[in-house]
Design a protein around this motif. Structure first.
Motif, PDB file in Angstrom:
ATOM      1  N   MET A   1       0.821  -1.200   0.000  1.00  0.00           N
ATOM      2  CA  MET A   1       0.000   0.000   0.000  1.00  0.00           C
ATOM      3  C   MET A   1       0.862   1.260   0.000  1.00  0.00           C
ATOM      4  SD  MET A   1      -3.084  -0.928  -0.244  1.00  0.00           S
ATOM      5  CE  MET A   1      -3.958   0.566   0.211  1.00  0.00           C
ATOM      6  N   ARG A   2       1.914   1.261   0.773  1.00  0.00           N
ATOM      7  CA  ARG A   2       2.786   2.442   0.808  1.00  0.00           C
ATOM      8  C   ARG A   2       3.435   2.684  -0.537  1.00  0.00           C
ATOM      9  NH1 ARG A   2       6.060   2.254   6.608  1.00  0.00           N
ATOM     10  NH2 ARG A   2       4.237   2.624   7.957  1.00  0.00           N
ATOM     11  N   SER A   3       3.883   1.609  -1.191  1.00  0.00           N
ATOM     12  CA  SER A   3       4.524   1.772  -2.490  1.00  0.00           C
ATOM     13  C   SER A   3       3.535   2.308  -3.519  1.00  0.00           C
ATOM     14  CB  SER A   3       5.111   0.433  -2.964  1.00  0.00           C
ATOM     15  OG  SER A   3       4.089  -0.542  -3.104  1.00  0.00           O
ATOM     16  N   GLN A   4       2.285   1.848  -3.477  1.00  0.00           N
ATOM     17  CA  GLN A   4       1.279   2.356  -4.401  1.00  0.00           C
ATOM     18  C   GLN A   4       0.996   3.834  -4.140  1.00  0.00           C
ATOM     19  OE1 GLN A   4      -2.182  -0.148  -4.193  1.00  0.00           O
ATOM     20  NE2 GLN A   4      -1.168  -1.891  -5.175  1.00  0.00           N
ATOM     21  N   TRP A   5       0.925   4.200  -2.864  1.00  0.00           N
ATOM     22  CA  TRP A   5       0.700   5.610  -2.522  1.00  0.00           C
ATOM     23  C   TRP A   5       1.849   6.461  -3.046  1.00  0.00           C
ATOM     24  CZ3 TRP A   5       3.212   9.487  -0.006  1.00  0.00           C
ATOM     25  CH2 TRP A   5       2.471  10.607   0.354  1.00  0.00           C
ATOM     26  N   ALA A   6       3.083   5.983  -2.874  1.00  0.00           N
ATOM     27  CA  ALA A   6       4.246   6.743  -3.328  1.00  0.00           C
ATOM     28  C   ALA A   6       4.233   6.914  -4.844  1.00  0.00           C
ATOM     29  CB  ALA A   6       5.528   6.055  -2.874  1.00  0.00           C
ATOM     30  N   LEU A   7       3.910   5.827  -5.574  1.00  0.00           N
ATOM     31  CA  LEU A   7       3.872   5.920  -7.034  1.00  0.00           C
ATOM     32  C   LEU A   7       2.753   6.848  -7.508  1.00  0.00           C
ATOM     33  CD1 LEU A   7       4.468   2.193  -8.048  1.00  0.00           C
ATOM     34  CD2 LEU A   7       6.067   4.092  -8.281  1.00  0.00           C
ATOM     35  N   ARG A   8       1.655   6.849  -6.797  1.00  0.00           N
ATOM     36  CA  ARG A   8       0.517   7.671  -7.196  1.00  0.00           C
ATOM     37  C   ARG A   8       0.833   9.163  -7.084  1.00  0.00           C
ATOM     38  NH1 ARG A   8      -4.860   6.857  -7.881  1.00  0.00           N
ATOM     39  NH2 ARG A   8      -6.247   8.615  -7.488  1.00  0.00           N
ATOM     40  N   TRP A   9       1.525   9.535  -6.023  1.00  0.00           N
ATOM     41  CA  TRP A   9       1.779  10.953  -5.759  1.00  0.00           C
ATOM     42  C   TRP A   9       3.187  11.390  -6.125  1.00  0.00           C
ATOM     43  CZ3 TRP A   9      -2.322  13.768  -5.115  1.00  0.00           C
ATOM     44  CH2 TRP A   9      -3.475  13.195  -4.591  1.00  0.00           C
ATOM     45  N   LEU A  10       4.009  10.490  -6.635  1.00  0.00           N
ATOM     46  CA  LEU A  10       5.389  10.836  -6.982  1.00  0.00           C
ATOM     47  C   LEU A  10       5.488  11.997  -7.983  1.00  0.00           C
ATOM     48  CD1 LEU A  10       8.391  10.246  -6.698  1.00  0.00           C
ATOM     49  CD2 LEU A  10       8.157   8.483  -8.472  1.00  0.00           C
ATOM     50  N   PRO A  11       4.670  12.039  -9.064  1.00  0.00           N
ATOM     51  CA  PRO A  11       4.801  13.163  -9.995  1.00  0.00           C
ATOM     52  C   PRO A  11       4.613  14.519  -9.328  1.00  0.00           C
ATOM     53  CG  PRO A  11       3.453  11.433 -10.945  1.00  0.00           C
ATOM     54  CD  PRO A  11       3.665  11.062  -9.515  1.00  0.00           C
ATOM     55  N   PHE A  12       3.638  14.616  -8.416  1.00  0.00           N
ATOM     56  CA  PHE A  12       3.382  15.881  -7.746  1.00  0.00           C
ATOM     57  C   PHE A  12       4.445  16.183  -6.697  1.00  0.00           C
ATOM     58  CE2 PHE A  12      -0.635  13.956  -9.063  1.00  0.00           C
ATOM     59  CZ  PHE A  12      -1.101  14.934  -9.925  1.00  0.00           C
ATOM     60  N   LEU A  13       4.966  15.121  -6.062  1.00  0.00           N
ATOM     61  CA  LEU A  13       6.042  15.315  -5.084  1.00  0.00           C
ATOM     62  C   LEU A  13       7.324  15.793  -5.751  1.00  0.00           C
ATOM     63  CD1 LEU A  13       5.506  12.124  -2.873  1.00  0.00           C
ATOM     64  CD2 LEU A  13       4.854  14.478  -2.345  1.00  0.00           C
ATOM     65  N   VAL A  14       7.438  15.568  -7.062  1.00  0.00           N
ATOM     66  CA  VAL A  14       8.593  16.051  -7.816  1.00  0.00           C
ATOM     67  C   VAL A  14       8.356  17.470  -8.332  1.00  0.00           C
ATOM     68  CG1 VAL A  14       9.958  15.708  -9.904  1.00  0.00           C
ATOM     69  CG2 VAL A  14       9.398  13.755  -8.465  1.00  0.00           C
ATOM     70  N   MET A  15       7.168  17.729  -8.890  1.00  0.00           N
ATOM     71  CA  MET A  15       6.912  19.026  -9.534  1.00  0.00           C
ATOM     72  C   MET A  15       6.799  20.170  -8.539  1.00  0.00           C
ATOM     73  SD  MET A  15       4.334  18.165 -12.733  1.00  0.00           S
ATOM     74  CE  MET A  15       3.044  17.465 -11.699  1.00  0.00           C
ATOM     75  N   VAL A  16       6.216  19.914  -7.385  1.00  0.00           N
ATOM     76  CA  VAL A  16       6.071  20.991  -6.399  1.00  0.00           C
ATOM     77  C   VAL A  16       7.433  21.501  -5.912  1.00  0.00           C
ATOM     78  CG1 VAL A  16       5.229  21.542  -4.092  1.00  0.00           C
ATOM     79  CG2 VAL A  16       3.751  20.321  -5.693  1.00  0.00           C
ATOM     80  N   PRO A  17       8.389  20.622  -5.524  1.00  0.00           N
ATOM     81  CA  PRO A  17       9.711  21.141  -5.144  1.00  0.00           C
ATOM     82  C   PRO A  17      10.423  21.855  -6.285  1.00  0.00           C
ATOM     83  CG  PRO A  17       9.430  18.910  -4.324  1.00  0.00           C
ATOM     84  CD  PRO A  17       8.281  19.178  -5.241  1.00  0.00           C
ATOM     85  N   VAL A  18      10.254  21.366  -7.521  1.00  0.00           N
ATOM     86  CA  VAL A  18      10.878  22.036  -8.666  1.00  0.00           C
ATOM     87  C   VAL A  18      10.347  23.460  -8.791  1.00  0.00           C
ATOM     88  CG1 VAL A  18      11.005  22.073 -11.186  1.00  0.00           C
ATOM     89  CG2 VAL A  18      11.420  19.948  -9.955  1.00  0.00           C
ATOM     90  N   GLY A  46      -1.216   4.506 -12.921  1.00  0.00           N
ATOM     91  CA  GLY A  46      -2.433   5.162 -13.335  1.00  0.00           C
ATOM     92  C   GLY A  46      -2.707   5.039 -14.819  1.00  0.00           C
ATOM     93  N   SER A  47      -3.766   5.747 -15.244  1.00  0.00           N
ATOM     94  CA  SER A  47      -4.254   5.632 -16.607  1.00  0.00           C
ATOM     95  C   SER A  47      -3.578   6.628 -17.534  1.00  0.00           C
ATOM     96  CB  SER A  47      -5.764   5.882 -16.616  1.00  0.00           C
ATOM     97  OG  SER A  47      -6.041   7.219 -16.213  1.00  0.00           O
ATOM     98  N   VAL A  48      -3.888   6.498 -18.829  1.00  0.00           N
ATOM     99  CA  VAL A  48      -3.383   7.436 -19.828  1.00  0.00           C
ATOM    100  C   VAL A  48      -3.950   8.828 -19.555  1.00  0.00           C
ATOM    101  CG1 VAL A  48      -3.328   7.967 -22.286  1.00  0.00           C
ATOM    102  CG2 VAL A  48      -3.137   5.590 -21.532  1.00  0.00           C
ATOM    103  N   ARG A  49      -5.225   8.882 -19.185  1.00  0.00           N
ATOM    104  CA  ARG A  49      -5.852  10.174 -18.905  1.00  0.00           C
ATOM    105  C   ARG A  49      -5.173  10.869 -17.721  1.00  0.00           C
ATOM    106  NH1 ARG A  49     -12.253  10.188 -18.235  1.00  0.00           N
ATOM    107  NH2 ARG A  49     -11.976   9.468 -20.388  1.00  0.00           N
TER     108      ARG A  49
END
Length: 346
Positions: A1-18, A46-49
């Motif tokens: 579950m933790r790994s899925q949560w991390a993968l789900r929010w990883l893009p935003f966790l990268v873009m916000v610090p940038v 996640g999906s293509v959308r």
């Protein structure tokens, strides 16, 4: 579950610090091209959308920051926007291919599970005066099926059972297991003696196997107050008496594995072992005793069979399997099957 949560929010966790780093660094340093990491990571989960949405979020962050930095109309920013759009498109394609592959894998698993139900049918929980428990763990976790085999059948000659381990792995091992099980299911009903059952299995493998392939196995028959065993080069079972004492049931003579019968010598001889009310016998494959921990130590089955003395047979065997997995600290490297019989009387 933790790994899925991390993968789900990883893009935003990268873009916000940038975005924050670019805002704090000012117009002298440009970090906006790193926003392409957002849609790139988005293709992992996640999906293509959703991947496209992450790309839109990246552009939504990029354009205001470019305006703030005074570079909105400069060619460098146009190149950044084009890079984000291109990375988003490529990530959407990757996401589409990943989802397609996941669907194919899911279908393969369904087929494998169906094959397992046909090949390795659920054993009966009760056969005559026996309570039966089973544990099967395949090293090929994706397929949930491997080269270990088992069967328990009630025949006119009594309850007969088989446990075995095919040499090798993969589809060849599964195919060989199918031949052995098919031959046993027929012979167990037809042949009055265990030696004849063994001969039928040898004949079947002689027609199908080539080279030096073989199958270690134990063929057994439960009779009044005893169990008869034919050991074809298989690890000896553990007998757990009603008083709690346990011992390995070593064959009187070393027998050759199934498939090596043409070599001529070393055919196993049936041996009888007392098996009375309240006694238990554990049959297993070498994946159990050859399981290693982080230090390379084998699983000490002889020291752990005491776990089988309490509770219902299936609960006791589940506890032993949990202890086995705890010993390895992770997935098993080989298939492991365990078959537990407890005699409760008629």
């Amino acid at each position: 579950m933790r790994s899925q949560w991390a993968l789900r929010w990883l893009p935003f966790l990268v873009m916000v610090p940038v975005a924050l780093i670019d805002l704090l660094a000012g117009p002298s340093l440009g970090f906006l091209p790193l926003l392409t990491l957002g849609p790139s990571f988005g293709s992992v989960y996640g999906s293509v959308r959703r991947t496209a949405l992450i790309g839109v979020v990246a552009l939504t962050i990029c354009i205001p920051l470019a305006y703030y930095n005074g570079s909105l109309l400069k060619w460098q920013n146009n190149l950044t926007i084009a890079t984000i759009v291109s990375a988003t498109g490529a990530s959407m394609l990757v996401s589409h291919l990943r989802l397609k592959r996941e669907r194919e894998l899911a279908n393969v698993r369904l087929v494998a599970e169906a094959a397992q139900r046909v090949l390795l049918r659920p054993v009966p929980r009760k056969a005559a005066d026996l309570h039966v428990a089973l544990s099967y763990t395949s090293a090929a976790a994706e397929a949930r099926i491997g080269g270990d085999l088992y069967e328990v059948v009630t025949t006119p000659h009594g309850v007969r059972l088989l446990i075995g381990d095919v040499q090798g792995k993969g589809l060849d091992a599964v195919e060989t297991a199918a031949w052995v099980l098919g031959a046993f299911r027929e012979a167990a009903y037809d042949e009055p003696e265990l030696d004849d059952v063994s001969e039928r299995l040898e004949s079947s493998l002689a027609r199908h196997l080539s080279g030096e392939k073989f199958v270690t196995a134990i063929i057994a028959e439960v009779r009044d107050s005893e169990i008869v065993l034919l050991n074809h080069g298989h690890p000896p079972p553990f007998l757990i008496a009603l008083d709690g004492k346990s011992c390995t049931v070593e064959p009187p003579d070393e027998g050759l594995p199934l498939g090596l019968g043409p070599l001529g010598a070393g055919r196993p001889k049936a041996h009888r072992v007392p098996f009375r009310e309240g006694d238990q016998i554990l049959l297993y494959t070498d994946g159990v005793v050859e399981a290693r921990d982080d230090d390379g130590d084998f699983y000490p089955l002889s020291d752990r069979v005491h776990l089988l003395r309490a509770g219902e047979p299936q609960e006791a065997l589940d506890a032993l399997r949990a202890d086995l997995v705890g010993h390895t600290g992770g997935p098993l490297l080989d298939d492991a099957a365990m078959l537990l019989l407890r005699r409760n009387g008629s």
